[in-house]
Write a protein that holds these residues in place. Structure first.
Motif, PDB file in Angstrom:
ATOM      1  N   UNK A  85      59.154  95.971  92.273  1.00  0.00           N
ATOM      2  CA  UNK A  85      59.844  95.601  93.522  1.00  0.00           C
ATOM      3  C   UNK A  85      58.912  95.730  94.717  1.00  0.00           C
ATOM      4  N   UNK A  86      58.080  96.779  94.723  1.00  0.00           N
ATOM      5  CA  UNK A  86      57.140  96.952  95.837  1.00  0.00           C
ATOM      6  C   UNK A  86      56.168  95.777  95.882  1.00  0.00           C
ATOM      7  N   UNK A  87      55.670  95.387  94.686  1.00  0.00           N
ATOM      8  CA  UNK A  87      54.724  94.256  94.629  1.00  0.00           C
ATOM      9  C   UNK A  87      55.410  92.992  95.145  1.00  0.00           C
ATOM     10  N   UNK A  88      56.638  92.755  94.641  1.00  0.00           N
ATOM     11  CA  UNK A  88      57.364  91.541  95.048  1.00  0.00           C
ATOM     12  C   UNK A  88      57.595  91.572  96.560  1.00  0.00           C
ATOM     13  N   UNK A  89      57.967  92.737  97.070  1.00  0.00           N
ATOM     14  CA  UNK A  89      58.245  92.853  98.503  1.00  0.00           C
ATOM     15  C   UNK A  89      56.992  92.554  99.316  1.00  0.00           C
ATOM     16  N   UNK A  90      55.840  93.053  98.842  1.00  0.00           N
ATOM     17  CA  UNK A  90      54.612  92.839  99.619  1.00  0.00           C
ATOM     18  C   UNK A  90      54.248  91.356  99.625  1.00  0.00           C
ATOM     19  N   UNK A  91      54.474  90.686  98.465  1.00  0.00           N
ATOM     20  CA  UNK A  91      54.153  89.255  98.395  1.00  0.00           C
ATOM     21  C   UNK A  91      55.059  88.481  99.358  1.00  0.00           C
ATOM     22  N   UNK A  92      56.376  88.777  99.306  1.00  0.00           N
ATOM     23  CA  UNK A  92      57.325  88.066 100.162  1.00  0.00           C
ATOM     24  C   UNK A  92      57.031  88.315 101.645  1.00  0.00           C
ATOM     25  N   UNK A  93      56.753  89.585 101.926  1.00  0.00           N
ATOM     26  CA  UNK A  93      56.480  89.953 103.315  1.00  0.00           C
ATOM     27  C   UNK A  93      55.221  89.250 103.811  1.00  0.00           C
ATOM     28  N   UNK A  94      54.207  89.215 102.925  1.00  0.00           N
ATOM     29  CA  UNK A  94      52.944  88.559 103.276  1.00  0.00           C
ATOM     30  C   UNK A  94      53.183  87.090 103.579  1.00  0.00           C
ATOM     31  N   UNK A  95      53.958  86.434 102.680  1.00  0.00           N
ATOM     32  CA  UNK A  95      54.238  85.006 102.859  1.00  0.00           C
ATOM     33  C   UNK A  95      54.991  84.783 104.176  1.00  0.00           C
ATOM     34  N   UNK A  96      55.973  85.650 104.418  1.00  0.00           N
ATOM     35  CA  UNK A  96      56.769  85.519 105.641  1.00  0.00           C
ATOM     36  C   UNK A  96      55.885  85.721 106.872  1.00  0.00           C
ATOM     37  N   UNK A  97      55.000  86.721 106.797  1.00  0.00           N
ATOM     38  CA  UNK A  97      54.139  87.026 107.944  1.00  0.00           C
ATOM     39  C   UNK A  97      53.214  85.851 108.246  1.00  0.00           C
ATOM     40  N   UNK A  98      52.654  85.274 107.160  1.00  0.00           N
ATOM     41  CA  UNK A  98      51.755  84.127 107.351  1.00  0.00           C
ATOM     42  C   UNK A  98      52.550  82.974 107.980  1.00  0.00           C
ATOM     43  N   UNK A  99      53.788  82.755 107.439  1.00  0.00           N
ATOM     44  CA  UNK A  99      54.648  81.684 107.964  1.00  0.00           C
ATOM     45  C   UNK A  99      54.892  81.862 109.456  1.00  0.00           C
ATOM     46  N   UNK A 100      55.250  83.062 109.834  1.00  0.00           N
ATOM     47  CA  UNK A 100      55.544  83.360 111.249  1.00  0.00           C
ATOM     48  C   UNK A 100      54.298  83.144 112.088  1.00  0.00           C
ATOM     49  N   UNK A 101      53.148  83.656 111.587  1.00  0.00           N
ATOM     50  CA  UNK A 101      51.910  83.558 112.361  1.00  0.00           C
ATOM     51  C   UNK A 101      51.528  82.096 112.583  1.00  0.00           C
ATOM     52  N   UNK A 102      51.701  81.287 111.504  1.00  0.00           N
ATOM     53  CA  UNK A 102      51.315  79.879 111.626  1.00  0.00           C
ATOM     54  C   UNK A 102      52.278  79.136 112.553  1.00  0.00           C
ATOM     55  N   UNK A 103      53.573  79.509 112.453  1.00  0.00           N
ATOM     56  CA  UNK A 103      54.583  78.800 113.257  1.00  0.00           C
ATOM     57  C   UNK A 103      54.494  79.190 114.733  1.00  0.00           C
ATOM     58  N   UNK A 104      54.385  80.490 114.965  1.00  0.00           N
ATOM     59  CA  UNK A 104      54.449  80.947 116.366  1.00  0.00           C
ATOM     60  C   UNK A 104      53.108  81.352 116.945  1.00  0.00           C
TER      61      UNK A 104
END
Ligand code: ADP
Length: 773
Positions: free
Chosen positions: A32-51
């Motif tokens: 779960x920690x691994x999955x969470x880090x992957x999801x969080x990473x993807x979300x962070x990249x998405x946010x950074x690219x969008x905003x």
């Protein structure tokens, strides 16, 4: 400047981290920690690219820009991801998580300051991915690290671009931007690490944060310092750039030295605990298991194996928690055949990439092979080879010791069995005379248990029949007499057991001397009580029999001599009297000889079977017949015959028994005291009870009056005649007829002897006239 990463150990497709799905203190599993880090990473990249700011980075270096700048930053990111550049410090005991100093966060910060947000994040992510792929790190671990890195880099980029305007200047704002960006990077790392370590177990997020916060703050300060310096020099005086890199390089080597020291400490602790196990004299199995476990950690190995001469071996790898027995395949056997220590590359066994093998030698003879196998790219260093050689040497010695210990234990248990089973007592005394070994036979002989005797001196635990002073104590005397030139000594001792029973024992000492000093005394203790009793009985017997034979012989010889010398002149009455005495004494002698013969027959046959007739007999008639033999004492004998029991027995033998009881009663009571004889029937038996009012028998003698030759009176001072055979023979005869003789006595008041014989039953063979002879 530091990055927490999941261990880069090439753990093969079945990663420990992915498999270990147990939930830690955080309540999250590792997966779960691994999955969470992957999801969080993807979300962070998405946010950074969008905003994120789409414009260029706040700083521009005049002499390098565009693709070249991107290439340089990409190469720097890649280099930071390569193991050779970074320095790794193991974080937990299993080495599943490490801290890595690799300037990655500095390079990321530099990218963010020089490039647009999107480019900075992409270069950072691809730059880190590439070395991971090259290093062959497990996919799950790559995903986790990428997730963490994506989150950290995105947060840094967003914050730095938010704080710094496009046209950045070297002012306080830059410092704030770098601090905020680095802090975000470090914080993301730290939080992820806390979650992961908690999920692995054994710690809590709070503990991890507390332990690592200081290091994180320090490295963040370092990152800001170096990045700011590099940026300033790159913009203002690029020629001095190497000077800016030098502190970073120095820092890296300092960190490397500290990591090596830490690793060395771990290694020493492991070797120490391994040597402690070996020193504790482990069994062969424990020694092998701890060797395998220790070498597996020590060499960061996929598997460790030990093949022994017998062809089979033990292995420790991921497939079981401990060492398990292992039947090596033909390939592994081939690997093991090599005579010397060597590293085999790509051995074509399992997924191993290289195997370090070394022979296990004992006294110059090869007794097996030890192997350390690795996956992936990790190479064996020269120090690994030396260290394995010495570990294997220690193991070999321990295995030999274990073998010797096993043999020793076997020998000791054989010796123990001898000591436990020996009929004679065995005692081992130390140099101070204290008991070390006290065999079970000693309890039998002395009545003293080993628990009481061990540690004490013989004189302290054994009571002598005639207590002696310390100086005269035979044990102390024995100790004094034992000398190197006379190490053996026999001492006969009369003991009194705690239950009051007297025992005679011979203590045969065999002392061991070293350099003239006594170090051990082995004592064999033989119980002589029975022998002494026999000796005493022999003495008593000779005294008794000679006395008994002499008594009738004296009147026979006297009267015969008188007849010879003066027979012609004697009156017929006197001659008749003399002849009567001679005949009666000769009869007495005959009876005496008869008794002796009976006793010896019984002893020789070792049972009570006598040739005798079993027929119906009237007990009262037999008592009357006996009384006729005692006419001289007729006035003392009172007969009471209320019943008239008919018994089964041999009439002659019954008369012999009653006669013995009657003669004893008359003999052992005063001449004026009556002797009562009663006949009765009770409990299916006929009884003849002879009661006197004589001296009685001491209670401690009651058990022995039926023994052969036993007389209560001392034979040397006896006032009554007798051989001590009467009761013995009487009881044997009674037994032979299916009867019994019992005795009761009160000292000073008299004794009662009862003869019991089975009553006659009509269906008894005797009634049908059968002779049981
Ligand atoms: P002995 O020939 O000595 O009488 P026995 O076997 O008949 O041998 O008796 C053994 C011992 O038992 C005797 O020596 C005597 O001390 C003791 N004893 C036997 N009967 C009596 C008794 N009625 N009163 C006292 N002591 C007796």
């Amino acid at each position: 400047m530091t990055q927490h990463v999941v261990d880069g150990k090439e753990a093969g497709p079945a990663s420990d981290v992915a498999e270990d799905d147990a939930s830690g203190a955080s309540g999250l599993s590792v997966t779960q920690v691994v999955a969470a880090s992957v999801l969080l990473g993807a979300a962070a990249v998405g946010v950074a690219l969008a905003f994120g700011d789409a414009g260029p980075g706040p700083f521009r270096i005049g002499w390098i820009d565009g693709p070249w700048l991107r290439l340089v930053l990409f190469v720097m990111t890649c280099l930071c991801g390569v193991e050779a550049v970074g320095v790794r410090i193991r974080h937990d005991d299993d080495g599943e998580a490490v801290e890595e100093l690799n300037l990655l966060d500095g390079v990321a910060l530099l990218s963010v300051l020089l490039l647009p947000v999107r480019d900075a994040i992409l270069i950072s992510l691809i730059g880190i991915l590439l070395p991971y792929l090259v290093r062959g790190i497990d996919r799950v671990k790559v995903l986790y690290n990428l997730g963490v890195y994506a989150t950290a880099a995105s947060a840094t980029a967003l914050l730095v671009h938010a704080v710094m305007p496009e046209e950045g200047r070297f002012d306080a704002r830059l410092v704030v931007a770098m601090c905020v960006g680095t802090a975000a990077f470090v914080l993301v790392n730290l939080l992820h690490m806390a979650l992961l370590l908690t999920a692995i177990g054994g710690t809590t997020p709070g503990e991890v944060l507390r332990e690592d916060a200081r290091l994180s703050v320090l490295t963040a300060i370092g990152t800001v310092g170096i990045t700011g310096t590099v940026l300033a020099i790159a913009v203002a005086a690029p020629i001095l750039l190497p000077c800016a890199v030098l502190p970073a390089i120095a820092l890296r080597f300092a960190f490397a030295a500290s990591a090596a020291k830490q690793e060395e400490r771990r290694r020493s602790a492991r070797v120490l605990s391994f040597s402690q196990i070996l020193a504790s004299g482990p069994t062969r199995e424990v020694a092998v298991e701890s060797f395998l476990s220790m070498t597996r950690q020590e060499f960061d190995a996929e598997a460790t194996l030990l093949l022994l001469g017998t062809g089979t071996g033990m292995i420790m790898d991921d497939s079981s928690s401990g060492a398990r027995s292992y039947d090596p395949s033909a390939e592994v056997r081939r690997l093991a055949e090599h005579a010397d220590l060597r590293v085999v590359e790509s051995p074509d066994v399992r997924a191993w990439s290289r195997v370090l093998t070394t022979p296990v030698m004992l006294d110059g003879v090869r007794v097996g092979t030890a192997m350390v196998a690795r996956h992936g790219t990790g190479r064996f260093r020269a120090s690994d080879i030396t260290s394995l050689r010495s570990l294997v040497a220690s193991l070999a010695v321990t295995l030999q010791n274990a073998e010797q210990t096993k043999r020793l234990v076997e020998e000791t248990s054989k010796l123990r069995a001898v000591i436990d089973q020996a009929g004679d007592g065995i005692v081992v005394l130390d140099r101070d005379g204290a008991v070390q070994v006290w065999s079970p036979a000693m309890l039998r002989i002395t009545g003293v248990p080993a628990s009481l005797a061990t540690g004490s001196r013989l004189g302290e635990v054994l009571d002598l029949e005639s207590p002696a002073s310390d100086a005269e104590c035979p044990f102390a005397e024995g100790e004094r007499r034992l000398r190197p030139d006379a190490p053996q000594l026999d001492i006969d001792i009369e003991l009194v057991r705690p239950d009051g029973e007297a025992r005679s024992a011979r203590f045969s000492h065999a002392a061991v001397f070293e350099d003239g000093a006594l170090v051990r005394d082995v004592v064999i203790v033989r119980d002589l009580t029975a022998e002494r009793q026999v000796e005493r009985m022999k003495g008593d017997f000779i005294a008794t029999v000679s006395h008994e034979l002499r008594t009738p012989l004296t009147p026979i010889k006297g009267y015969a001599t008188m007849l010879l010398k003066r027979g012609d002149t004697m009156t017929p009455e006197k001659r008749q009297r003399a002849l009567d005495v001679i005949v009666s004494r000769a009869d007495h002698l005959g009876r005496l000889v008869e008794d002796l013969l009976s006793a010896s027959t019984i002893t020789a046959n070792n049972d009570a079977r006598h040739p005798m007739i079993a027929e119906r007999a009237d007990l009262v008639a037999l008592v009357d017949r006996t009384r006729e033999d005692f006419l001289a004492a007729a006035s003392r004998v009172r007969i009471d015959t209320s019943d008239r029991p008919q018994v089964v027995g041999d009439p002659t033998r019954v008369v012999q028994i009653i006669s013995n009881l009657l003669s004893n009663a008359l003999k052992y009571s005063d001449g004026d005291r009556p002797v009562h004889v009663s006949v009765c029937e009770d409990g299916g038996k006929g009884h003849v009870v002879v009661r006197d009012e004589g001296a009685g028998i001491p209670s401690d003698q009651m058990g022995r009056i039926f023994d052969k030759f036993h007389r209560v009176e001392d034979p040397m001072v006896m006032s009554t005649g007798g051989t001590g055979l009467g009761l013995y023979i009487a009881r044997q005869l009674a037994h032979a007829m299916g009867g019994e003789i019992t005795a009761e006595s009160t000292l000073g008041q008299g004794s009662t002897f009862s003869l019991s014989l089975p009553l006659h039953r009509p269906e008894h063979p005797a009634d049908r006239g059968l002779d049981l002879r």
